[in-house]
Design an enzyme around this catalytic site. Structure first.
Site, short mmCIF file in Angstrom:
data_model
loop_
_atom_site.label_atom_id
_atom_site.label_comp_id
_atom_site.label_asym_id
_atom_site.label_seq_id
_atom_site.Cartn_x
_atom_site.Cartn_y
_atom_site.Cartn_z
N LYS A 22 0.83 -1.20 0.00
CA LYS A 22 0.00 0.00 0.00
C LYS A 22 0.87 1.26 0.00
O LYS A 22 0.63 2.18 -0.78
CB LYS A 22 -0.92 -0.02 1.23
CG LYS A 22 -2.12 0.89 1.12
CD LYS A 22 -3.00 0.79 2.37
CE LYS A 22 -3.74 -0.53 2.43
NZ LYS A 22 -4.36 -0.77 3.74
N ARG A 91 -3.01 3.19 8.50
CA ARG A 91 -3.36 2.06 7.64
C ARG A 91 -2.25 1.03 7.58
O ARG A 91 -1.11 1.38 7.27
CB ARG A 91 -3.65 2.57 6.23
CG ARG A 91 -4.44 3.85 6.19
CD ARG A 91 -4.53 4.45 4.79
NE ARG A 91 -5.19 3.59 3.85
CZ ARG A 91 -5.27 3.85 2.54
NH1 ARG A 91 -4.70 4.94 2.04
NH2 ARG A 91 -5.88 3.01 1.73
N GLY A 100 -6.88 -10.54 7.65
CA GLY A 100 -6.53 -11.07 8.96
C GLY A 100 -5.57 -10.14 9.66
O GLY A 100 -5.38 -10.21 10.87
N MET A 102 -4.38 -6.22 10.81
CA MET A 102 -5.18 -5.17 11.43
C MET A 102 -5.83 -4.28 10.39
O MET A 102 -5.27 -4.03 9.34
CB MET A 102 -4.30 -4.33 12.32
CG MET A 102 -5.12 -3.72 13.41
SD MET A 102 -4.22 -2.44 14.21
CE MET A 102 -4.68 -1.07 13.20
N ARG A 326 -3.57 -0.91 -6.57
CA ARG A 326 -2.68 -2.07 -6.69
C ARG A 326 -3.07 -2.83 -7.94
O ARG A 326 -4.16 -2.63 -8.47
CB ARG A 326 -2.80 -2.97 -5.46
CG ARG A 326 -4.15 -3.59 -5.34
CD ARG A 326 -4.37 -4.32 -4.05
NE ARG A 326 -5.80 -4.36 -3.83
CZ ARG A 326 -6.38 -4.64 -2.68
NH1 ARG A 326 -5.66 -4.87 -1.62
NH2 ARG A 326 -7.69 -4.67 -2.58
N HIS A 442 -7.13 -42.91 -2.48
CA HIS A 442 -7.11 -43.56 -3.80
C HIS A 442 -8.04 -42.85 -4.77
O HIS A 442 -7.65 -42.50 -5.88
CB HIS A 442 -7.52 -45.03 -3.65
CG HIS A 442 -7.59 -45.77 -4.94
ND1 HIS A 442 -8.75 -45.89 -5.68
CD2 HIS A 442 -6.63 -46.41 -5.65
CE1 HIS A 442 -8.50 -46.57 -6.77
NE2 HIS A 442 -7.22 -46.91 -6.79
N SER A 768 13.01 -43.15 -15.55
CA SER A 768 11.83 -42.32 -15.33
C SER A 768 11.61 -42.28 -13.82
O SER A 768 11.47 -43.32 -13.18
CB SER A 768 10.62 -42.92 -16.03
OG SER A 768 9.47 -42.18 -15.69
N CYS A 836 7.40 -39.33 -13.99
CA CYS A 836 6.03 -39.74 -14.31
C CYS A 836 5.15 -39.80 -13.07
O CYS A 836 4.06 -40.34 -13.12
CB CYS A 836 6.02 -41.07 -15.02
SG CYS A 836 6.68 -42.42 -14.03
N TYR A 856 12.01 -34.68 -19.83
CA TYR A 856 10.55 -34.52 -19.97
C TYR A 856 9.84 -34.73 -18.65
O TYR A 856 10.40 -35.29 -17.70
CB TYR A 856 9.99 -35.51 -21.01
CG TYR A 856 10.01 -36.96 -20.62
CD1 TYR A 856 8.96 -37.52 -19.92
CD2 TYR A 856 11.09 -37.77 -20.95
CE1 TYR A 856 8.97 -38.85 -19.54
CE2 TYR A 856 11.12 -39.11 -20.59
CZ TYR A 856 10.05 -39.65 -19.88
OH TYR A 856 10.07 -40.97 -19.51
P1 ADP Z 1 -7.70 -2.11 3.46
O1 ADP Z 1 -6.32 -2.64 3.50
O2 ADP Z 1 -8.65 -2.95 4.23
O3 ADP Z 1 -8.15 -1.79 2.08
P2 ADP Z 1 -7.31 0.69 3.83
O4 ADP Z 1 -6.06 1.13 4.50
O5 ADP Z 1 -7.31 0.83 2.37
O6 ADP Z 1 -7.66 -0.76 4.29
O7 ADP Z 1 -8.49 1.52 4.43
C1 ADP Z 1 -9.83 1.18 4.21
C2 ADP Z 1 -10.61 2.38 3.78
O8 ADP Z 1 -10.46 3.43 4.69
C3 ADP Z 1 -10.16 2.95 2.47
O9 ADP Z 1 -10.73 2.31 1.39
C4 ADP Z 1 -10.63 4.37 2.57
O10 ADP Z 1 -11.92 4.47 2.09
C5 ADP Z 1 -10.58 4.66 4.03
N1 ADP Z 1 -9.41 5.51 4.23
C6 ADP Z 1 -8.14 5.13 4.43
N2 ADP Z 1 -7.35 6.22 4.51
C7 ADP Z 1 -8.12 7.28 4.36
C8 ADP Z 1 -7.89 8.68 4.30
N3 ADP Z 1 -6.66 9.19 4.43
N4 ADP Z 1 -8.94 9.49 4.12
C9 ADP Z 1 -10.17 8.97 3.98
N5 ADP Z 1 -10.46 7.68 4.00
C10 ADP Z 1 -9.45 6.83 4.17
MG MG Z 2 -7.91 -0.44 0.96
MG MG Z 3 -7.95 -4.43 5.79
#
Ligand code: ADP
Ligand code: MG
Ligand code: MG
Length: 876
Positions: A22, A91, A100, A102, A326, A442, A768, A836, A856
């Protein structure tokens, strides 16, 4: 100086190791000049240091302070400013996206004072209170670890609350935090930030995250980065909103933009599905300028990444902000379509297309599929042992399966579990369902080999064989002859007929003329793969039908033609006579009657593979597999005796079964040992092969058989049978007046054979590698039994992340193979080498076999296109 904190203006997309996916992509978008809210990334290195020492590394706090200061200066707002507060999002973002881990915490910086400032400054009390409520909720769950239900229960009725009601919710949420943690929600914004960053670091090691990494084979020691970013607000009224979008359709790969948009909402609401989203096209009507700007940004990103991108964005009061991008996740079909389209658009070259699409993705396009239907309910669920979709009438034994199939019925063979005796039924059936057994049982292994759909281990299904019916968990019954549908991709079982479609790609591979864009895309790339690969790809095929299919699917020969099925069915009587024979004369009669039957089998297979090598393995399994079950037979004989209906044949048979009974048949009288102990057996097979070859030559064909001896452990064994085999071939050659040169080689499937491969190479024309048995004998566990007991424990504890029967164990079994290659080629540089086992069709294993210089791989016919594909990828 190495630093722990990077501003978005400094990183690039290639720094995922340090900045996480990210963070690296936020930096890249910033560099491209797209509108990204400013911020900075705390590196994975800081996370690793934190996890090692249990505290922030020296200097981290100061660096964060510096970057925060710079951010405040740039924005003209300060964190904690009561009049006009700066708010932040925190984030998580590891190198690989990991569910899974945070979640995000939004609106950091709000407290009892700043919320008032935000209300005054924005002129919107409701918005300010709602933002504070969101912070308390996210902080409470993700940072403080309070059960989310504690908050959401309180919020359920609160969708359209006014400012006063929201202020009450805020008070309640603060009380929940106080009750659950024994402390107040931290009012100091810098403390909120510190705790949120720490929580992201620590979330790397939550059990969920650890489990996910094991499953996906993501290294344990990468750590996650943390992105700290200025908040923008999609929840500021109707001219604001949030959305997600794709630059192409992630389901089909078709060009065109796709996405969802939610007015007056923050991003989390879009994914949470709280309210109904509108399609991206509708955004054009709501806010044309933002829509146009977004489309431009999407096009910039797609060309820049030369791939389909997925994007998260927010519009704050008519201003577009890019929050994430991404390279987008996609279905297998979309992966192939997009790669081929990007080649056609000259955004990438064909080799890059092959690099991007895995053989597993290609394989997924080849299975028959059920038409999607959300209302369909499974009546039972088992393991998805062999993918595909199959519909047919329930049959409960192999003979019935064959009989019904012969009169044109589609059947599903349902057994408690299968044995080699069920082979004919499995071949006749469209699909196989078992009540017991794991993914290496099996049924599962054989079904995958044959490309048959299979669901195994559906434990809730009870089979009432005498009553010819199945009983399901809910007490209902399915009679033999009733139609069911099984989905080998999901493990589901349905009553009645679910509509199925055979993918166009398979029909095209099979030579049908079908107009289909996806098939064009896949076949175009497959042609390229054939140019790139070094490894030959052969097929495991035991019947003329399979041989022909394998050839259509691009096999360059047969790497494993098993002969044991030629001893089943109506020929079993002959095999029984061979085994119970009391003297040479009786034995020779039985052999003499088997020989022409085998000869016919071989002739048809050699014809189907005319001009291509066909490696025929002499009989391998223990003979008792061709005899009745000991207990059944003993009961039958006892009953007959009681009724004074003694049957001499049954008595002889019983004696033979007792004689041949072994404690460990897998390590018993089988393979080359049979050839040495049972006079005439191998000679008969060699004669049948030689005669079939002569027949084909006389018919103007170009037969290329190779004879392969199984389960050899020492050069001495092979030398002995080799002489017999050569004599048998020579006798036919003389009789038919032809020059028959038939290479004789061996399987390398015992550790002893691998470590004495130099000696064995002295008497073998080829090797083989039988990696199934080699895996069993190297690890010392049987493939049929591992699954149930300790395997799951091994997987959960990370000892064996993946079954060594699925993907070659490079360090152990692989090392033996490598040693045998070196020893064998040392004696005979031109020794032809193949594999094989099931591994011949496994992507990772194919890469390994390419690396160590095999000539092969051989795999089941339906796997051939996948092996061609992966053999090319191994070179790129
Ligand atoms: P995930 O990895 O679950 O996608 P994100 O880090 O992308 O988590 O955050 C989830 C959502 O939180 C984003 O899609 C966005 O809508 C909101 N968000 C994250 N950062 C900001 C920000 N700086 N301003 C407004 N919304 C945000
Ligand atoms: Mg996101
Ligand atoms: Mg997430």
């Amino acid at each position: 100086m190495a630093s722990y904190v990077w501003d978005f203006t400094h990183g690039t997309k290639d720094q995922k190791d340090l900045l996480g996916g990210k963070g690296a992509n936020l930096a890249e978008m910033t560099r491209l000049g797209l509108p990204v809210p400013p911020g900075f990334t705390v590196t994975t290195e800081a996370c690793r240091a934190f996890l090692a020492d249990g505290r922030e590394p020296d200097g981290l706090e100061e660096e964060i302070d510096e970057h925060l200061c710079a951010l405040e200066a740039r924005i003209g707002r300060r964190l904690g400013d009561v009049a006009d507060p700066l708010l932040l999002s925190v984030r998580s973002g590891a190198k690989f996206s990991m569910p899974g881990m945070m979640e995000t915490v939004l609106d950091i910086g709000l407290n009892d004072q700043t919320v008032v400032g935000l209300a005054t400054q924005s002129g919107d009390e409701r918005f300010a209170a709602d933002s504070y409520r969101r912070l308390l909720q996210m902080f409470g769950t993700t940072v403080l670890g309070i059960d989310g239900a504690a908050f959401s229960d309180r919020m359920d009725a609160a969708a359209d609350l006014d400012a006063d009601r929201l202020r009450e919710v805020v008070a309640d949420f603060k009380a929940i935090i106080r009750e659950r943690t024994g402390s107040e929600f931290p009012q100091d914004p810098r403390e909120q930030l510190r705790q949120a960053i720490r929580a992201v670091f620590a979330s790397w090691n939550t059990p969920r995250a650890v489990l996910y990494r094991r499953h996906e084979r993501i290294p344990e020691d990468l750590g996650t980065a943390v992105n700290v970013q200025v908040m923008v607000f999609g929840n500021r009224g109707p001219t604001s909103g949030s959305g997600v979008c794709f630059t192409r359709d992630p389901a089909t790969g078709e060009p065109g933009v796709y996405g969802d948009y939610l007015q007056n909402a923050q991003g989390e609401d879009v994914v949470a599905g709280i309210r109904n989203t509108v399609s991206l096209a509708d955004l054009a009507d709501l806010d044309r300028a933002s829509y146009d700007e977004l489309l431009l940004a999407m096009s910039v990103l797609e060309h820049h990444y030369a791939d389909m991108c997925d994007i998260e964005f927010t519009i704050e009061d008519g201003t577009l902000w890019m929050l994430q991008t991404r390279v987008g996740k996609r279905t297998p079909a979309a992966a192939v379509q997009i790669a081929a389209d990007l080649v056609a658009e000259e955004q990438i070259d064909p080799d890059e297309a092959l690099r991007r699409v895995t053989g597993t993705q290609l394989a997924a396009l080849m299975f028959p599929q059920f038409a999607p239907d959300l209302t369909r309910r499974a009546v039972a669920t088992g393991l998805n042992a062999s993918p595909g979709a199959a519909v047919g009438r329930v049959v409960l034994d192999s003979a019935t399966a064959v009989e019904w199939a012969e009169r044109g019925e589609a059947v599903i063979l349902v057994r408690k579990e299968t044995t080699p005796e069920d082979l004919a039924g499995m071949m006749a059936a469209r699909g196989i369902l078992t009540a017991r057994g794991g993914k290496t049982s099996h049924a599962a292994v054989v079904a995958r080999g044959m490309g048959r759909t299979c669901v195994c281990g559906a434990e809730s299904v009870t089979i009432d064989l005498p009553g010819r019916r199945l009983r399901l968990a809910d007490g209902s019954e399915v009679a033999e002859g009733d139609v069911i549908s099984i989905d080998g991709t999901t493990g589901e079982v349905f009553l009645g007929e679910v509509p199925v479609s055979e993918p166009a790609l398979v029909r095209r591979l099979e030579g049908e003329v079908v107009d289909d864009r996806l098939a064009d895309a896949a076949l175009g790339l497959l042609d390229r793969a054939d140019l790139v690969r070094r490894l030959e790809v052969r097929a495991n095929a035991d019947t003329p039908d399979d041989a022909r299919r394998a050839r259509r699917l691009g096999a360059g020969g047969i790497g494993l033609c098993r002969t044991e099925h030629m001893f089943l069915g109506e020929r079993r009587g002959l095999v029984e006579r061979l085994i119970v024979a009391e003297d040479d004369a009786e034995r020779e009669i039985a052999l003499a009657r088997l020989e022409p039957l085998q000869r016919q089998d071989f002739a048809e297979i050699l014809e189907a593979m005319d001009g291509l090598p066909v490696t025929i393995r002499l009989i391998d399994p223990p003979l008792h597999e061709f005899l009745p079950d000991l207990t059944d037979l003993a009961v039958r004989v006892a009953l007959e005796d009681e009724r004074h209906e003694e049957d001499e044949h049954d008595h002889e048979l019983l004696a033979a079964v007792r004689r041949l009974h072994e404690q460990n048949p897998m390590l018993g009288l089988r393979g080359v040992r049979l050839g040495i102990v049972v006079p005439g057996l191998f000679d008969m097979q060699a004669t049948a092969i030689a005669e079939a070859t002569a027949d084909r030559i006389e018919a103007g064909g170009d037969p290329r058989p190779e004879v392969m001896v199984p389960l050899v452990a020492s050069a001495g064994e092979l030398a002995l049978v080799r002489t017999q085999l050569e004599q048998a071939v020579a006798a036919v050659a003389t009789r038919r007046g032809l020059d028959l040169a038939i290479p004789i080689g061996t399987m390398i499937e015992l550790p002893r054979a691998a470590v004495t491969a130099d000696r064995i190479a002295g008497v073998a024309d080829f090797f083989s590698f039988g990696t199934n048995d080699l895996t069993q004998t190297t690890w010392g566990f049987s493939r049929d039994d591992v699954e149930a007991e300790f395997f799951t424990a091994y997987r959960d504890r990370g000892i064996l992340p993946v079954s060594p029967f699925e993907s070659i164990d490079v360090d152990g079994v692989g090392s033996l193979v490598q040693q045998a290659v070196r020893l064998g080629r040392g004696v005979r540089p031109d020794l032809h080498l193949g594999v094989c086992g099931e591994h011949g069709g496994d992507p990772d294993s194919i890469h390994f076999f390419d690396r160590i210089g095999l000539d092969y791989v051989s795999c089941s016919p339906y796997r051939v296109p996948v092996a061609r594909w992966e053999a090319a990828r191994a070179r790129l």
